[in-house]
Design a protein around this motif. Structure first.
Motif, PDB file in Angstrom:
ATOM      1  N   HIS A 400      15.133  22.176  35.214  1.00 37.68           N
ATOM      2  CA  HIS A 400      14.383  20.955  34.887  1.00 37.68           C
ATOM      3  C   HIS A 400      14.670  20.515  33.445  1.00 37.68           C
ATOM      4  N   LEU A 401      14.642  21.474  32.517  1.00 40.52           N
ATOM      5  CA  LEU A 401      14.923  21.154  31.116  1.00 40.52           C
ATOM      6  C   LEU A 401      16.363  20.711  30.911  1.00 40.52           C
ATOM      7  N   ARG A 402      17.223  21.106  31.835  1.00 40.07           N
ATOM      8  CA  ARG A 402      18.636  20.694  31.780  1.00 40.07           C
ATOM      9  C   ARG A 402      18.879  19.363  32.492  1.00 40.07           C
ATOM     10  N   GLY A 403      17.786  18.730  32.958  1.00 40.68           N
ATOM     11  CA  GLY A 403      17.913  17.379  33.504  1.00 40.68           C
ATOM     12  C   GLY A 403      17.846  17.264  35.004  1.00 40.68           C
ATOM     13  N   LEU A 404      17.567  18.354  35.705  1.00 37.54           N
ATOM     14  CA  LEU A 404      17.485  18.288  37.160  1.00 37.54           C
ATOM     15  C   LEU A 404      16.036  18.085  37.593  1.00 37.54           C
ATOM     16  N   GLY A 405      15.846  17.366  38.701  1.00 41.55           N
ATOM     17  CA  GLY A 405      14.515  17.187  39.263  1.00 41.55           C
ATOM     18  C   GLY A 405      13.655  16.221  38.482  1.00 41.55           C
ATOM     19  N   ALA A 406      12.370  16.522  38.383  1.00 41.63           N
ATOM     20  CA  ALA A 406      11.408  15.636  37.723  1.00 41.63           C
ATOM     21  C   ALA A 406      11.785  15.412  36.265  1.00 41.63           C
ATOM     22  N   PRO A 407      11.504  14.224  35.725  1.00 40.20           N
ATOM     23  CA  PRO A 407      11.809  13.969  34.315  1.00 40.20           C
ATOM     24  C   PRO A 407      10.977  14.854  33.402  1.00 40.20           C
ATOM     25  N   VAL A 408      11.540  15.209  32.256  1.00 38.80           N
ATOM     26  CA  VAL A 408      10.846  16.062  31.298  1.00 38.80           C
ATOM     27  C   VAL A 408       9.843  15.217  30.508  1.00 38.80           C
ATOM     28  N   LYS A 409       8.566  15.578  30.618  1.00 35.42           N
ATOM     29  CA  LYS A 409       7.490  14.954  29.835  1.00 35.42           C
ATOM     30  C   LYS A 409       6.698  16.092  29.215  1.00 35.42           C
ATOM     31  N   ASP A 410       7.147  16.543  28.057  1.00 36.67           N
ATOM     32  CA  ASP A 410       6.598  17.764  27.472  1.00 36.67           C
ATOM     33  C   ASP A 410       6.836  17.771  25.973  1.00 36.67           C
ATOM     34  N   PRO A 411       5.899  17.214  25.193  1.00 38.12           N
ATOM     35  CA  PRO A 411       6.103  17.152  23.741  1.00 38.12           C
ATOM     36  C   PRO A 411       6.285  18.518  23.090  1.00 38.12           C
ATOM     37  N   GLY A 412       5.772  19.574  23.724  1.00 36.67           N
ATOM     38  CA  GLY A 412       5.876  20.897  23.135  1.00 36.67           C
ATOM     39  C   GLY A 412       7.125  21.663  23.517  1.00 36.67           C
ATOM     40  N   ALA A 413       8.022  21.031  24.260  1.00 34.52           N
ATOM     41  CA  ALA A 413       9.175  21.743  24.802  1.00 34.52           C
ATOM     42  C   ALA A 413      10.464  21.540  24.014  1.00 34.52           C
ATOM     43  N   ALA A 414      10.376  21.042  22.791  1.00 37.28           N
ATOM     44  CA  ALA A 414      11.610  20.744  22.053  1.00 37.28           C
ATOM     45  C   ALA A 414      12.495  21.974  21.910  1.00 37.28           C
ATOM     46  N   ALA A 415      11.912  23.100  21.504  1.00 34.90           N
ATOM     47  CA  ALA A 415      12.710  24.320  21.330  1.00 34.90           C
ATOM     48  C   ALA A 415      13.250  24.814  22.658  1.00 34.90           C
ATOM     49  N   ALA A 416      12.418  24.786  23.696  1.00 37.39           N
ATOM     50  CA  ALA A 416      12.863  25.249  25.006  1.00 37.39           C
ATOM     51  C   ALA A 416      13.957  24.346  25.567  1.00 37.39           C
ATOM     52  N   GLN A 417      13.829  23.032  25.362  1.00 41.82           N
ATOM     53  CA  GLN A 417      14.823  22.115  25.885  1.00 41.82           C
ATOM     54  C   GLN A 417      16.155  22.294  25.148  1.00 41.82           C
ATOM     55  N   GLN A 418      16.084  22.519  23.857  1.00 42.03           N
ATOM     56  CA  GLN A 418      17.311  22.781  23.100  1.00 42.03           C
ATOM     57  C   GLN A 418      17.961  24.074  23.584  1.00 42.03           C
ATOM     58  N   ALA A 419      17.142  25.097  23.832  1.00 45.47           N
ATOM     59  CA  ALA A 419      17.675  26.369  24.330  1.00 45.47           C
ATOM     60  C   ALA A 419      18.304  26.202  25.701  1.00 45.47           C
ATOM     61  N   ALA A 420      17.656  25.413  26.562  1.00 42.21           N
ATOM     62  CA  ALA A 420      18.156  25.229  27.924  1.00 42.21           C
ATOM     63  C   ALA A 420      19.492  24.520  27.955  1.00 42.21           C
ATOM     64  N   ASN A 421      19.752  23.741  26.939  1.00 36.38           N
ATOM     65  CA  ASN A 421      20.995  22.970  26.899  1.00 36.38           C
ATOM     66  C   ASN A 421      21.970  23.520  25.853  1.00 36.38           C
ATOM     67  N   SER A 422      21.811  24.809  25.526  1.00 34.19           N
ATOM     68  CA  SER A 422      22.636  25.422  24.480  1.00 34.19           C
ATOM     69  C   SER A 422      23.976  25.929  24.984  1.00 34.19           C
ATOM     70  N   GLY A 423      24.246  25.789  26.264  1.00 32.29           N
ATOM     71  CA  GLY A 423      25.518  26.253  26.818  1.00 32.29           C
ATOM     72  C   GLY A 423      25.386  26.428  28.311  1.00 32.29           C
ATOM     73  N   GLU A 424      26.243  27.253  28.882  1.00 34.44           N
ATOM     74  CA  GLU A 424      26.156  27.534  30.307  1.00 34.44           C
ATOM     75  C   GLU A 424      24.900  28.362  30.586  1.00 34.44           C
ATOM     76  N   LEU A 425      24.511  28.410  31.862  1.00 35.84           N
ATOM     77  CA  LEU A 425      23.267  29.077  32.225  1.00 35.84           C
ATOM     78  C   LEU A 425      23.156  30.516  31.721  1.00 35.84           C
ATOM     79  N   PRO A 426      24.208  31.337  31.785  1.00 37.54           N
ATOM     80  CA  PRO A 426      24.063  32.718  31.307  1.00 37.54           C
ATOM     81  C   PRO A 426      23.646  32.812  29.847  1.00 37.54           C
TER      82      PRO A 426
END
Length: 467
Positions: A400-426
């Protein structure tokens, strides 16, 4: 009347409307859930004519704007498999936008106001990972400065609003008060005490002497209102209601508190009064809320829009059952209670008339997962098991944080969203786990389980059994 245009606007000036009860309850977080739950229970209490509610919205004023011309009245639409039923609710004696801060302080200064109730969701309490107020947030710093410079000045956050109200109550010598959270999150006392100590070091002692922090477990699925709901009410009831509330037949409220200044006779309206609400709270957070979050992310990634669509998907159903098996190992209510609650949840989720949107439930995952999913995950790992159900929720959230499914509406997820998009899934998965709880990303078996479930979500494969 057959058309909304020919119907009168709902108001207390219409025949046979409920009377306006004196305000003795103040509510923070005027939304659909409050109106389907606490306001409904209050309206059903035998002494409802003595317990009016003054309710304040959250960040937006829309609900107050819609309800004010209706004198706080609205229609509750209860949706069952057999059809809809309608009930007029008159418990709201006054409705206000959040910005009406002086009105809020005035209510808290009145001795007859006995209870403050809250529905703002987990994120609104601004709790840090240590369970205390997150003083590093900009809104907390701004509110702290505002309260120190002018105790009656406007503030933005829930903890600051509560502290401001308590300062006003102390100044008015208005006596005892109960603060009752209805968000299944027993942290109100902690965050209020933390902020109060920073504002005025004499305030925590006054709070201990005068304020009762009650707790509760609340449970009723309540979707957003649609134009179709408004049209339905106009057709069925013969008046225009700008803010009806759709909900399900099931409702539960379990309350623990002293209520030194009094309360409505909620127990006569179906409320369960207990000494300790935590077992019921944990059951609801784990089984209902935990599976809701899972379905919001995994179900939307698999193309579903609503809870009933998602639970009808065999893969989603199997993931939910796996998560419930894990959670139930660590709940202390009797097995028969848990089994009946699970069966009721499946019936509730499958209700085709609710149309509860996955995108609504997906919001604020960074605040929800720590209280809905992580307790079971920790308990399972401590027992030496790989919690496949928990891993499914986290995997779906990463996607979800990588852009799949429901849109991200989460003001507190900045760090998690950056982590989720930091590279490949592993690489992304351990980084997201660490954003939820430092050190989780070092658990290689858990990381692999999350990666496996991410692949399963994309393909629909059923989960492996926990081991």
């Amino acid at each position: 009347m057959n058309s909304a245009s020919a119907s009168p606007r709902l108001s207390r000036s219409l025949p046979d409307m409920p009377v306006v009860a004196p305000v003795r309850i103040v509510h923070l977080g005027l939304g659909n859930f409050h109106r389907a739950h606490q306001a409904w229970y209050t309206s059903c209490s035998p002494d409802a004519d003595r317990w009016g509610i003054a309710a304040f919205t959250g960040r937006r004023s829309d609900t107050a704007d819609a309800l004010a011309p209706q004198d706080g009245l609205y229609t509750l639409i209860t949706r069952s498999a057999d059809g809809d039923s309608f009930e007029l609710i008159g418990a709201l004696s006054a409705v206000h936008a959040a910005a009406e801060h002086e009105a809020y302080l005035d209510y808290l200064s009145r001795p007859e106001v006995a209870v403050v109730t809250i529905t703002v969701t987990e994120a609104g309490y601004l709790r840090g990972v240590d369970g205390h107020l997150d003083t590093g947030q900009d809104v907390v710093a701004a509110d702290l400065e505002a309260l120190r410079s002018d105790p009656r000045g406007p503030v933005a956050s829930l903890p600051a609003k509560l502290v401001a109200g308590l300062l006003a109550r102390r100044a008015a010598d208005a006596g005892a008060l109960t603060i009752l959270s209805c968000d299944n999150l027993p942290v109100t006392k902690t965050v209020v005490h933390d902020l109060a100590a920073l504002v005025d070091d004499t305030l925590p002692g006054w709070i201990d002497d005068h304020i009762d922090f009650a707790t509760s477990m609340v449970d009723r699925i309540t979707p957003h209102t649609t134009d179709a709901d408004r049209a339905l009410v106009a057709q069925a009831r013969g008046y225009v209601d700008a803010a009806p509330v759709p909900t399900e037949p099931f409702s539960e409220w379990v309350v623990s508190g002293g209520f030194p200044a009094g309360r409505p006779r909620w127990e006569d309206a179906g409320v369960t009064l207990v000494a300790d609400v935590e077992p019921f709270e944990r059951r609801k957070l784990s089984l209902l809320n935990g599976s809701h979050s899972m379905l919001a992310y995994a179900g939307s990634i698999r193309g579903h829009q609503t809870i009933d669509e998602a639970i009808a998907d065999p893969a989603c159903r199997s993931w939910v059952e796996a998560f419930w098996d894990e959670a139930c190992r660590h709940l202390i209510l009797p097995a028969s209670n848990l089994a009946s609650y699970r069966a009721a949840l499946l019936t509730r989720f499958a209700n085709p008339h609710m149309r509860d949107q996955l995108a609504r439930i997906a919001a604020d995952g960074s605040a929800k997962l720590p209280v809905r999913t992580l307790p079971t995950l920790r308990a399972e790992r401590s027992a030496g098991r790989i919690p496949t159900g928990c891993a499914t929720t986290i995997a779906a959230w990463v996607l979800h944080l990588r852009g799949l499914g429901a849109p991200v509406k989460d003001p507190g997820a900045a760090a998690a969203q950056q982590a989720a998009n930091s590279g490949e899934l592993p690489a992304a998965v351990p980084a997201v786990l660490d954003s939820l709880e430092p050190g989780l990303g070092d658990d290689q078996d858990l990381v692999q389980a999350v990666l496996d479930q991410a692949a399963a979500i994309k393909t629909g494969h059923e989960p492996q059994a926990s081991h």
